[in-house]
Design a protein around this motif. Structure first.
Motif, PDB file in Angstrom:
ATOM      1  N   VAL A   1       0.966  -1.129   0.040  1.00  0.00           N
ATOM      2  CA  VAL A   1      -0.033  -0.085   0.037  1.00  0.00           C
ATOM      3  C   VAL A   1       0.828   1.380   0.068  1.00  0.00           C
ATOM      4  N   PHE A   2       0.795   2.003  -0.906  1.00  0.00           N
ATOM      5  CA  PHE A   2       1.447   3.312  -1.012  1.00  0.00           C
ATOM      6  C   PHE A   2       0.341   4.528  -0.664  1.00  0.00           C
ATOM      7  N   VAL A   3       0.774   4.955   0.675  1.00  0.00           N
ATOM      8  CA  VAL A   3      -0.030   6.331   1.150  1.00  0.00           C
ATOM      9  C   VAL A   3       0.480   7.597   0.617  1.00  0.00           C
ATOM     10  N   ASP A   4      -0.332   8.106  -0.393  1.00  0.00           N
ATOM     11  CA  ASP A   4       0.164   9.335  -0.984  1.00  0.00           C
ATOM     12  C   ASP A   4       1.709   9.326  -1.213  1.00  0.00           C
ATOM     13  N   GLY A   5       2.428   8.259  -1.641  1.00  0.00           N
ATOM     14  CA  GLY A   5       3.619   8.163  -1.775  1.00  0.00           C
ATOM     15  C   GLY A   5       4.137   8.118  -3.337  1.00  0.00           C
ATOM     16  N   ASN A   6       5.505   8.353  -3.202  1.00  0.00           N
ATOM     17  CA  ASN A   6       6.315   8.118  -4.257  1.00  0.00           C
ATOM     18  C   ASN A   6       6.333   6.549  -4.719  1.00  0.00           C
ATOM     19  N   VAL A   7       6.514   6.134  -5.899  1.00  0.00           N
ATOM     20  CA  VAL A   7       6.801   4.681  -6.129  1.00  0.00           C
ATOM     21  C   VAL A   7       8.161   4.576  -6.831  1.00  0.00           C
TER      22      VAL A   7
ATOM     23  N   ALA B   1      -1.297  -4.255  -5.472  1.00  0.00           N
ATOM     24  CA  ALA B   1      -1.118  -2.854  -4.736  1.00  0.00           C
ATOM     25  C   ALA B   1      -2.446  -2.009  -4.696  1.00  0.00           C
ATOM     26  N   THR B   2      -2.273  -1.079  -3.576  1.00  0.00           N
ATOM     27  CA  THR B   2      -3.380  -0.236  -3.290  1.00  0.00           C
ATOM     28  C   THR B   2      -2.588   1.219  -3.481  1.00  0.00           C
ATOM     29  N   TYR B   3      -3.095   1.989  -4.056  1.00  0.00           N
ATOM     30  CA  TYR B   3      -2.634   3.476  -4.045  1.00  0.00           C
ATOM     31  C   TYR B   3      -3.613   4.352  -3.280  1.00  0.00           C
ATOM     32  N   VAL B   4      -3.123   5.204  -2.167  1.00  0.00           N
ATOM     33  CA  VAL B   4      -4.016   5.846  -1.600  1.00  0.00           C
ATOM     34  C   VAL B   4      -3.784   7.306  -1.785  1.00  0.00           C
ATOM     35  N   LYS B   5      -4.621   8.118  -2.367  1.00  0.00           N
ATOM     36  CA  LYS B   5      -4.408   9.472  -2.958  1.00  0.00           C
ATOM     37  C   LYS B   5      -4.855  10.427  -1.998  1.00  0.00           C
TER      38      LYS B   5
ATOM     39  N   GLU C   1      -4.644  14.248  -8.433  1.00  0.00           N
ATOM     40  CA  GLU C   1      -4.201  13.552  -9.548  1.00  0.00           C
ATOM     41  C   GLU C   1      -3.094  12.860  -9.179  1.00  0.00           C
ATOM     42  N   PRO C   2      -2.921  11.492  -9.481  1.00  0.00           N
ATOM     43  CA  PRO C   2      -1.545  10.875  -9.024  1.00  0.00           C
ATOM     44  C   PRO C   2      -0.605  11.301  -9.938  1.00  0.00           C
ATOM     45  N   MET C   3       0.636  11.214  -9.571  1.00  0.00           N
ATOM     46  CA  MET C   3       1.769  11.486 -10.475  1.00  0.00           C
ATOM     47  C   MET C   3       1.992  10.739 -11.558  1.00  0.00           C
ATOM     48  N   PRO C   4       2.496  10.989 -12.672  1.00  0.00           N
ATOM     49  CA  PRO C   4       2.678  10.265 -13.909  1.00  0.00           C
ATOM     50  C   PRO C   4       2.798   8.868 -13.542  1.00  0.00           C
ATOM     51  N   ALA C   5       4.112   8.371 -12.829  1.00  0.00           N
ATOM     52  CA  ALA C   5       4.537   7.194 -12.648  1.00  0.00           C
ATOM     53  C   ALA C   5       3.549   6.257 -11.910  1.00  0.00           C
ATOM     54  N   VAL C   6       2.636   6.848 -11.163  1.00  0.00           N
ATOM     55  CA  VAL C   6       1.628   6.204 -10.346  1.00  0.00           C
ATOM     56  C   VAL C   6       0.346   5.775 -11.482  1.00  0.00           C
ATOM     57  N   ALA C   7      -0.005   6.912 -12.206  1.00  0.00           N
ATOM     58  CA  ALA C   7      -1.145   6.702 -13.101  1.00  0.00           C
ATOM     59  C   ALA C   7      -0.754   5.644 -13.944  1.00  0.00           C
TER      60      ALA C   7
ATOM     61  N   ASP D   1      -4.474  -4.417 -13.688  1.00  0.00           N
ATOM     62  CA  ASP D   1      -5.436  -4.920 -12.897  1.00  0.00           C
ATOM     63  C   ASP D   1      -5.061  -5.317 -11.496  1.00  0.00           C
ATOM     64  N   SER D   2      -3.867  -5.300 -11.185  1.00  0.00           N
ATOM     65  CA  SER D   2      -3.208  -5.812  -9.861  1.00  0.00           C
ATOM     66  C   SER D   2      -3.402  -4.664  -9.022  1.00  0.00           C
ATOM     67  N   TRP D   3      -3.476  -3.298  -9.369  1.00  0.00           N
ATOM     68  CA  TRP D   3      -3.573  -2.026  -8.686  1.00  0.00           C
ATOM     69  C   TRP D   3      -4.908  -1.577  -8.640  1.00  0.00           C
ATOM     70  N   GLU D   4      -5.051  -0.884  -7.468  1.00  0.00           N
ATOM     71  CA  GLU D   4      -6.639  -0.035  -7.174  1.00  0.00           C
ATOM     72  C   GLU D   4      -6.047   1.139  -6.526  1.00  0.00           C
ATOM     73  N   LEU D   5      -6.941   2.316  -6.839  1.00  0.00           N
ATOM     74  CA  LEU D   5      -6.824   3.468  -6.234  1.00  0.00           C
ATOM     75  C   LEU D   5      -7.949   3.739  -5.152  1.00  0.00           C
ATOM     76  N   VAL D   6      -7.380   4.374  -4.156  1.00  0.00           N
ATOM     77  CA  VAL D   6      -8.388   4.850  -3.017  1.00  0.00           C
ATOM     78  C   VAL D   6      -8.117   6.164  -2.940  1.00  0.00           C
ATOM     79  N   THR D   7      -9.126   7.180  -2.710  1.00  0.00           N
ATOM     80  CA  THR D   7      -8.906   8.403  -2.173  1.00  0.00           C
ATOM     81  C   THR D   7      -9.274   8.792  -0.850  1.00  0.00           C
ATOM     82  N   LEU D   8      -8.632   9.790  -0.110  1.00  0.00           N
ATOM     83  CA  LEU D   8      -9.126  10.257   0.933  1.00  0.00           C
ATOM     84  C   LEU D   8      -9.111  11.601   0.830  1.00  0.00           C
ATOM     85  N   ASP D   9     -10.296  12.235   1.586  1.00  0.00           N
ATOM     86  CA  ASP D   9     -10.267  13.632   1.595  1.00  0.00           C
ATOM     87  C   ASP D   9      -9.470  14.457   2.592  1.00  0.00           C
ATOM     88  N   THR D  10      -8.169  14.340   2.607  1.00  0.00           N
ATOM     89  CA  THR D  10      -7.352  14.708   3.533  1.00  0.00           C
ATOM     90  C   THR D  10      -6.083  15.235   2.699  1.00  0.00           C
TER      91      THR D  10
END
Length: 234
Positions: free
Chosen positions: A96-102, A180-184, A191-197, A203-212
């Motif tokens: 899980v990447f929390v608003d992170g770099n990859v 993987a899960t990416y928390v934006k 918008e996620p950074m280009p490498a994340v996008a 299909d192995s990755w999912e995006l979740v957003t948090l309003d913070t």
């Protein structure tokens, strides 16, 4: 239940996860928060590079003989966590990447950064002797944090070893093959950074957003814990 191994970003140590860890343990998970070499209580350890940080994470998993591991990397820590996820093999349940770099093979945290003041700091040209100095309270404005939360972050931050930001990542295979899960965090940009996008097309990755903002372990620990609990489900 899963074994969470959690790593915070620049300037922070294991303490940053205290509230999130408490909630995950209450849900039945095992949680191991890792302080990377050169930071917080490990500030006086030998000089650390990014590869040192990858080893810190892998060795924690192996030392504790963990299985069904959910690796969590916040901000900068996404780079060593992403590399460690490859190295622990079948022990990994999810990363899980929390608003992170990859990690991008052959590139560093600072690849493509226009930020000259960071480069001057880590090169030791401004008196910081190769460390990236922590942010001040004013730099946390607009990130959904209370004054008390900002004071806690600033008070606990330590200078970040500069070599960890300049060493290139080394990947053995395509990162988009990992579960993987990416928390934006939307206050830090919607918008996620280009490498994340690019990775999120898998299909192995999912995006979740948090309003913070960029530090949800402080601003919304319960909401982040719920996201992590959901990510751990089969």
């Amino acid at each position: 239940m899963s074994d969470f191994v959690m790593v915070a970003g620049t300037w922070l140590g294991a303490w940053a996860w205290d509230e999130v860890a408490e909630e995950l343990r209450g849900a039945g998970h095992t949680v191991h928060a890792v302080t990377l070499s050169g930071l917080a209580e490990r500030r006086n350890t030998q000089p650390a590079g990014q590869r040192t940080h990858v080893r810190d994470i892998v060795e924690e998993v192996e030392r504790l003989d963990l299985g069904d591991v959910v690796l969590v990397g916040h901000s900068y820590a996404g780079i060593p966590v992403g590399q460690a996820a490859e190295r622990i093999g079948d022990r990994l349940r999810r990363v899980v990447f929390v608003d992170g770099n990859v990690p991008v093979d052959g590139e560093s945290f600072l690849s493509g950064w226009p930020s000259d003041h960071v480069r001057r700091a880590i090169d030791g040209h401004d008196g910081h002797a190769g460390y990236w100095p922590p942010l001040g309270p004013e730099d946390y404005a607009g990130q959904g944090l209370t004054d008390q939360q900002i004071a806690r972050i600033v008070g606990g931050s330590t200078p970040h070893p500069g070599m960890t930001l300049t060493e290139p990542a080394i990947l053995a295979g395509p990162l988009d093959a990992l579960p993987a899960t990416y928390v934006k965090c939307l206050l830090d940009g919607d918008e996620p950074m280009p490498a994340v996008a690019a990775l999120l097309k898998s299909d192995s990755w999912e995006l979740v957003t948090l309003d913070t903002g960029h530090w949800p372990m402080f601003s919304q620990p319960s909401a982040l814990a719920r996201v992590l609990h959901a990510a751990a489900r089969p």
